[in-house]
Design an enzyme around this catalytic site. Structure first.
Site, PDB file in Angstrom:
ATOM      1  N   ILE A  78       2.833   3.418  -9.428  1.00  0.00           N
ATOM      2  CA  ILE A  78       1.293   3.782  -9.395  1.00  0.00           C
ATOM      3  C   ILE A  78       0.679   4.625  -8.077  1.00  0.00           C
ATOM      4  O   ILE A  78      -0.377   4.708  -8.022  1.00  0.00           O
ATOM      5  CB  ILE A  78       0.691   2.497  -9.296  1.00  0.00           C
ATOM      6  CG1 ILE A  78       1.159   1.423  -8.146  1.00  0.00           C
ATOM      7  CG2 ILE A  78       0.882   1.599 -10.783  1.00  0.00           C
ATOM      8  CD1 ILE A  78       0.224   0.277  -8.011  1.00  0.00           C
ATOM      9  N   GLY A  79       1.826   5.038  -7.295  1.00  0.00           N
ATOM     10  CA  GLY A  79       1.357   5.640  -6.298  1.00  0.00           C
ATOM     11  C   GLY A  79       2.907   6.081  -5.402  1.00  0.00           C
ATOM     12  O   GLY A  79       3.681   5.853  -5.588  1.00  0.00           O
ATOM     13  N   ASP A  80       2.385   6.848  -4.387  1.00  0.00           N
ATOM     14  CA  ASP A  80       3.605   7.579  -3.658  1.00  0.00           C
ATOM     15  C   ASP A  80       2.870   7.467  -2.145  1.00  0.00           C
ATOM     16  O   ASP A  80       2.101   8.414  -1.964  1.00  0.00           O
ATOM     17  CB  ASP A  80       3.552   9.313  -4.018  1.00  0.00           C
ATOM     18  CG  ASP A  80       4.735   9.780  -3.290  1.00  0.00           C
ATOM     19  OD1 ASP A  80       5.289   9.330  -2.620  1.00  0.00           O
ATOM     20  OD2 ASP A  80       5.088  11.019  -3.846  1.00  0.00           O
ATOM     21  N   GLY A  81       3.394   6.451  -1.393  1.00  0.00           N
ATOM     22  CA  GLY A  81       3.053   6.353  -0.012  1.00  0.00           C
ATOM     23  C   GLY A  81       3.779   7.474   0.608  1.00  0.00           C
ATOM     24  O   GLY A  81       4.458   8.534   0.438  1.00  0.00           O
TER      25      GLY A  81
ATOM     26  N   PHE B 179       6.103   7.510   2.748  1.00  0.00           N
ATOM     27  CA  PHE B 179       7.618   7.348   2.852  1.00  0.00           C
ATOM     28  C   PHE B 179       8.294   6.810   1.626  1.00  0.00           C
ATOM     29  O   PHE B 179       9.363   6.098   1.677  1.00  0.00           O
ATOM     30  CB  PHE B 179       8.339   7.145   4.240  1.00  0.00           C
ATOM     31  CG  PHE B 179       7.850   7.802   5.227  1.00  0.00           C
ATOM     32  CD1 PHE B 179       8.132   9.090   5.431  1.00  0.00           C
ATOM     33  CD2 PHE B 179       6.890   7.320   5.979  1.00  0.00           C
ATOM     34  CE1 PHE B 179       7.652   9.896   6.190  1.00  0.00           C
ATOM     35  CE2 PHE B 179       6.715   8.191   7.378  1.00  0.00           C
ATOM     36  CZ  PHE B 179       6.847   9.399   7.558  1.00  0.00           C
TER      37      PHE B 179
ATOM     38  N   VAL C 123       5.436   3.368  -4.888  1.00  0.00           N
ATOM     39  CA  VAL C 123       4.712   2.192  -5.004  1.00  0.00           C
ATOM     40  C   VAL C 123       4.608   1.862  -6.679  1.00  0.00           C
ATOM     41  O   VAL C 123       4.359   2.545  -7.447  1.00  0.00           O
ATOM     42  CB  VAL C 123       3.172   2.336  -4.611  1.00  0.00           C
ATOM     43  CG1 VAL C 123       2.515   0.566  -4.719  1.00  0.00           C
ATOM     44  CG2 VAL C 123       3.188   2.450  -3.061  1.00  0.00           C
TER      45      VAL C 123
ATOM     46  N   LYS D  81       6.217  -1.499  -2.635  1.00  0.00           N
ATOM     47  CA  LYS D  81       6.714  -0.240  -2.108  1.00  0.00           C
ATOM     48  C   LYS D  81       8.121  -0.195  -1.808  1.00  0.00           C
ATOM     49  O   LYS D  81       8.460  -0.921  -0.804  1.00  0.00           O
ATOM     50  CB  LYS D  81       5.900   0.244  -0.864  1.00  0.00           C
ATOM     51  CG  LYS D  81       6.052   1.575  -0.429  1.00  0.00           C
ATOM     52  CD  LYS D  81       5.514   1.945   1.215  1.00  0.00           C
ATOM     53  CE  LYS D  81       4.165   1.971   1.086  1.00  0.00           C
ATOM     54  NZ  LYS D  81       3.589   2.414   2.628  1.00  0.00           N
TER      55      LYS D  81
ATOM     56  N   ASP E  48      -3.630   7.800   9.987  1.00  0.00           N
ATOM     57  CA  ASP E  48      -3.527   8.327   8.833  1.00  0.00           C
ATOM     58  C   ASP E  48      -4.726   8.175   7.830  1.00  0.00           C
ATOM     59  O   ASP E  48      -4.395   7.992   6.739  1.00  0.00           O
ATOM     60  CB  ASP E  48      -2.194   8.461   8.211  1.00  0.00           C
ATOM     61  CG  ASP E  48      -1.973   9.616   7.201  1.00  0.00           C
ATOM     62  OD1 ASP E  48      -2.549  10.430   7.299  1.00  0.00           O
ATOM     63  OD2 ASP E  48      -0.898   9.185   6.497  1.00  0.00           O
TER      64      ASP E  48
END
Length: 366
Positions: free
Chosen positions: A82-85, A87, A90, A103, A210
């Site tokens: 569902i996501g790309d943190g 590093f 997710v 994650k 960030d």
């Protein structure tokens, strides 16, 4: 035997001994390299790597086993991403009858361990309604995994601009993404401001480093939750942190960082927050140059364009075209952009503290 023959024999003997020693060194080095490679290719082995997290985070956090995570994530199936943190990826999983976000940090040892430690030491201590809650972790072999509460409506940037790129994006199918109203955008930015003010005013302040749209998650009521603390730092004194590396995301990064400043401060977060305010109100990405007017040859970035627009009192023209103008008060919009430009000042000392920003935002009527 004459001296010439003795010299030749001595040279041959020396060459033979040197060659033998060199060959022996090569064999030993190769064995060490092979052993190291074999160790690295066994990420789930019992070999444990020191991570220095001993008692540096909330001891009540649950330590989850790798077999449980593999089962919950279907062996980290791409279908659940569902996501790309910053590093790691997710995943949306069901763990102990609860939907959670998992994650899995990068397999790169340095980056993965650094983010793991940063999140455990900062996010593991924070309890605030506008900051995502960490529920547990897994640290085994080379793997570092963090488990968070699942935030239903995904990240803010997915609502400002459709960022789903594949049919595997689970979050894209959870809810229809309608344009955010002005009232909702104001609610979101107030939530982020409250979260940052809380972090900055702790006895030992924390800077996020960030702040951006993709690091703001929205729940079903569109309350904001600050996420991704992989670059966050605790500041022990003078509200600053000395760093040898530039941290942040282009477009949101304060100018002093780009100019080589090695001291990160709470006012760096304030600058990024100001840029986020501009992005929320305009729907324009801060990290990509654009042409302000049709037919313009010159491209500019969001902050530069916003300054010129505010100077000419064109705040209403700056608003995202998707925002309804019905009943929208111009005075509130003008004040919103005034606060944003104050936060995004190029001069660090001219930026307000987040506690002051919260008060200013609460004074805007919708």
């Amino acid at each position: 035997m004459d001296h010439t023959a003795q010299g030749i024999l001595a040279a041959i003997a020396s060459f033979f001994v040197a060659t033998l020693l060199f060959t022996l060194m090569l064999v030993l080095c190769q064995r060490g390299k092979n052993r190291n490679q074999q160790t690295r290719t066994r990420p789930n082995s019992q070999l444990s790597i020191p991570i220095g997290e001993s008692a540096s985070f909330d001891p009540s956090l649950n330590r989850v086993s790798m077999p449980d995570l593999i089962q919950a994530s279907r062996n980290f199936s791409p279908d659940l991403i569902i996501g790309d943190g910053s590093f790691g990826l997710v995943y949306r999983c069901c763990l102990a009858n609860r939907t959670v976000a998992v994650k899995k940090l990068s397999s790169d040892a340095f980056q993965g361990f650094r983010e793991f430690r940063a999140e455990m030491e900062t996010l593991g201590k924070l309890r605030h309604p506008n900051i995502v809650t960490i529920l547990g972790y897994c640290a085994t072999g080379w793997d570092r995994i963090l488990i968070y509460e699942f935030i239903e409506n995904g990240s803010l940037d997915q609502w400002l601009l459709d960022t789903s790129s594949s049919e595997n994006d689970v979050s894209a199918s959870l809810v229809p993404r309608l344009p955010l109203s002005w009232e909702t955008r104001l609610k979101i930015i107030r939530g982020v401001a409250n979260g940052l003010a809380y972090m900055h005013n702790l006895d030992t302040p924390i800077i996020h480093r960030d702040i951006k749209a993709s690091n703001v998650l929205l729940d079903k009521e569109f309350e904001a939750h600050i996420a991704d603390f992989g670059l966050a730092r605790i500041i022990e004194s003078s509200h600053s942190h000395v760093s040898t590396q530039v941290a942040g995301t282009m477009g949101y990064m304060p100018p002093e960082y780009l100019l080589g400043a090695t001291t990160a401060t709470t006012f760096g977060d304030v600058y990024s927050f100001g840029i986020l305010m501009l992005e929320i109100a305009t729907g324009i990405r801060p990290n990509l140059p654009f042409k302000a007017e049709e037919g313009d040859c010159q491209e500019m970035r969001l902050a530069e364009w916003a300054r010129k627009m505010v100077e000419h009192n064109r705040q209403m023209k700056m608003l995202d075209a998707n925002i309804s103008r019905d009943g929208l008060g111009e005075a509130g919009v003008v004040e919103f952009f005034r606060i944003a430009m104050s936060c995004a000042s190029d001069i660090c000392k001219e930026r307000p503290a987040m506690k002051e920003v919260v008060d200013l935002l609460n004074g805007i009527s919708t």
